[in-house]
Design a protein around this motif. Structure first.
Motif, short mmCIF file in Angstrom:
data_model
loop_
_atom_site.label_atom_id
_atom_site.label_comp_id
_atom_site.label_asym_id
_atom_site.label_seq_id
_atom_site.Cartn_x
_atom_site.Cartn_y
_atom_site.Cartn_z
N PHE A 140 -9.51 18.18 3.20
CA PHE A 140 -8.22 17.51 2.98
C PHE A 140 -7.06 18.46 3.24
N ASP A 141 -5.89 17.87 3.44
CA ASP A 141 -4.68 18.63 3.70
C ASP A 141 -4.04 19.01 2.36
N PRO A 142 -4.04 20.29 1.97
CA PRO A 142 -3.42 20.68 0.70
C PRO A 142 -1.93 20.36 0.64
N ASN A 143 -1.27 20.32 1.79
CA ASN A 143 0.14 19.94 1.82
C ASN A 143 0.30 18.48 1.43
N GLY A 144 -0.62 17.63 1.84
CA GLY A 144 -0.60 16.23 1.43
C GLY A 144 -0.86 16.08 -0.06
N LEU A 145 -1.75 16.91 -0.60
CA LEU A 145 -1.99 16.91 -2.04
C LEU A 145 -0.72 17.29 -2.78
N GLN B 54 0.85 -1.19 0.00
CA GLN B 54 0.00 0.00 0.00
C GLN B 54 0.89 1.23 0.00
N GLY B 55 0.60 2.15 -0.92
CA GLY B 55 1.33 3.41 -0.95
C GLY B 55 0.88 4.29 0.20
N LYS B 56 1.63 5.30 0.46
CA LYS B 56 1.28 6.19 1.54
C LYS B 56 0.79 7.52 0.98
N GLY B 57 -0.15 7.44 0.05
CA GLY B 57 -0.72 8.64 -0.53
C GLY B 57 -1.66 9.31 0.46
N ASN B 58 -1.86 10.59 0.28
CA ASN B 58 -2.73 11.34 1.17
C ASN B 58 -4.18 11.33 0.70
N GLY B 59 -4.39 11.10 -0.57
CA GLY B 59 -5.74 11.00 -1.09
C GLY B 59 -6.29 9.60 -0.89
N GLN B 60 -7.60 9.47 -1.02
CA GLN B 60 -8.24 8.16 -0.91
C GLN B 60 -8.27 7.53 -2.30
N LEU C 165 1.22 15.05 -5.56
CA LEU C 165 1.49 15.53 -6.91
C LEU C 165 2.97 15.45 -7.25
N GLN C 166 3.82 15.73 -6.27
CA GLN C 166 5.25 15.65 -6.51
C GLN C 166 5.71 14.21 -6.74
N LEU D 203 -4.49 27.19 -2.35
CA LEU D 203 -3.45 26.24 -1.94
C LEU D 203 -3.29 25.13 -2.98
N MET D 204 -4.39 24.73 -3.61
CA MET D 204 -4.31 23.73 -4.69
C MET D 204 -3.53 24.31 -5.87
N ARG D 205 -3.79 25.57 -6.18
CA ARG D 205 -3.04 26.24 -7.25
C ARG D 205 -1.56 26.32 -6.90
N ASN D 206 -1.27 26.62 -5.64
CA ASN D 206 0.13 26.70 -5.20
C ASN D 206 0.82 25.34 -5.28
N ALA D 207 0.07 24.26 -5.03
CA ALA D 207 0.64 22.91 -5.15
C ALA D 207 1.08 22.67 -6.59
N ARG D 208 0.35 23.22 -7.53
CA ARG D 208 0.73 23.10 -8.95
C ARG D 208 1.98 23.93 -9.21
N ILE D 209 2.04 25.13 -8.66
CA ILE D 209 3.19 26.01 -8.88
C ILE D 209 4.46 25.39 -8.34
N VAL D 210 4.37 24.68 -7.22
CA VAL D 210 5.55 24.06 -6.59
C VAL D 210 6.17 22.99 -7.50
N LEU D 211 5.40 22.50 -8.46
CA LEU D 211 5.94 21.49 -9.38
C LEU D 211 7.00 22.07 -10.32
N ASN D 212 7.19 23.37 -10.28
CA ASN D 212 8.20 24.08 -11.08
C ASN D 212 8.06 23.76 -12.57
N ARG D 213 9.11 23.20 -13.14
CA ARG D 213 9.14 22.95 -14.58
C ARG D 213 8.11 21.90 -15.01
N ASN D 214 7.59 21.12 -14.08
CA ASN D 214 6.57 20.11 -14.39
C ASN D 214 5.15 20.62 -14.17
N ALA D 215 5.01 21.91 -13.85
CA ALA D 215 3.68 22.47 -13.59
C ALA D 215 2.76 22.33 -14.80
N ASP D 216 3.32 22.37 -15.99
CA ASP D 216 2.49 22.24 -17.19
C ASP D 216 1.91 20.84 -17.35
#
Length: 188
Positions: free
Chosen positions: A174-179, A43-49, A183-184, A98-111
């Motif tokens: 949900f915890d946006p930090n877990g999202l 089982q992975g340790k993902g934060n989503g269900q 995503l990472q 915060l969800m938008r920021n989670a996408r921004i944190v992906l840097n070059r992979n944000a697209d």
């Protein structure tokens, strides 16, 4: 006359070494097969269900600007579907930011991640700045109804793979930090 310092190997010892080497490489394969047959899966340790059973959204019609949403894009990209509850206001817009920021944190992979918002426009101040990162659409058939929160001023999310398979669900609160961490892991 034979030299006593020279060791001779018998064919039997050579075969024994070969069998031992084969066992070293074969043992993990046999162990994995036995664990799989017994029903154990890591089982992975993902934060989503996880969405079980997984389902394809290829046939689900979502409209964005009067056009159908292409779940399978020209490039392999995931879609994060934001599903607001009734009256998306301050708390809902904050989570969307915060969800938008989670996408921004992906840097070059944000697209490689698309943000899709399915619902009525948020009413909180500053919502326009947050919503600029989202494609806003509608779900006429209410295919995401089971994932949409019922509590006011809340938002849930569904992560959809590039092949239109719904991967995981993030319920309201949900915890946006877990999202962000999920995503990472998924987008590299």
């Amino acid at each position: 006359m034979t030299d006593p310092t020279v060791r001779t190997t018998t064919p039997r010892s050579g075969r024994l070494k070969l069998v031992l080497i084969m066992l070293v490489f074969l043992a993990p394969i046999v162990a994995a097969g036995l664990l799989t047959l017994s029903g154990w899966q890591p089982q992975g340790k993902g934060n989503g269900q996880p969405i079980v059973p997984q389902r394809s959204l290829a046939g689900v019609r979502v409209e964005v600007d009067g056009q159908p949403w292409a779940w399978r894009d020209v490039e392999p990209r995931l879609t994060l579907v934001a599903l607001p509850g009734p009256d998306c206001a301050v708390r809902c817009v904050h989570t969307l930011g915060l969800m938008r920021n989670a996408r921004i944190v992906l840097n070059r992979n944000a697209d490689r991640l698309r943000l899709l918002y399915l619902g009525g426009a948020p009413t909180a101040a500053g919502a326009d700045a947050v919503m600029a990162a989202y494609k806003v659409g509608s779900d006429p058939a209410d295919a995401f109804g089971e994932f949409r929160p019922t509590e006011p001023d809340s938002v849930a999310a569904v992560l959809v793979e590039s092949n239109a398979t719904a991967l995981s669900y993030y319920p309201a609160g949900f915890d946006p930090n877990g999202l962000r961490k999920d995503l990472q892991k998924v987008i590299r």
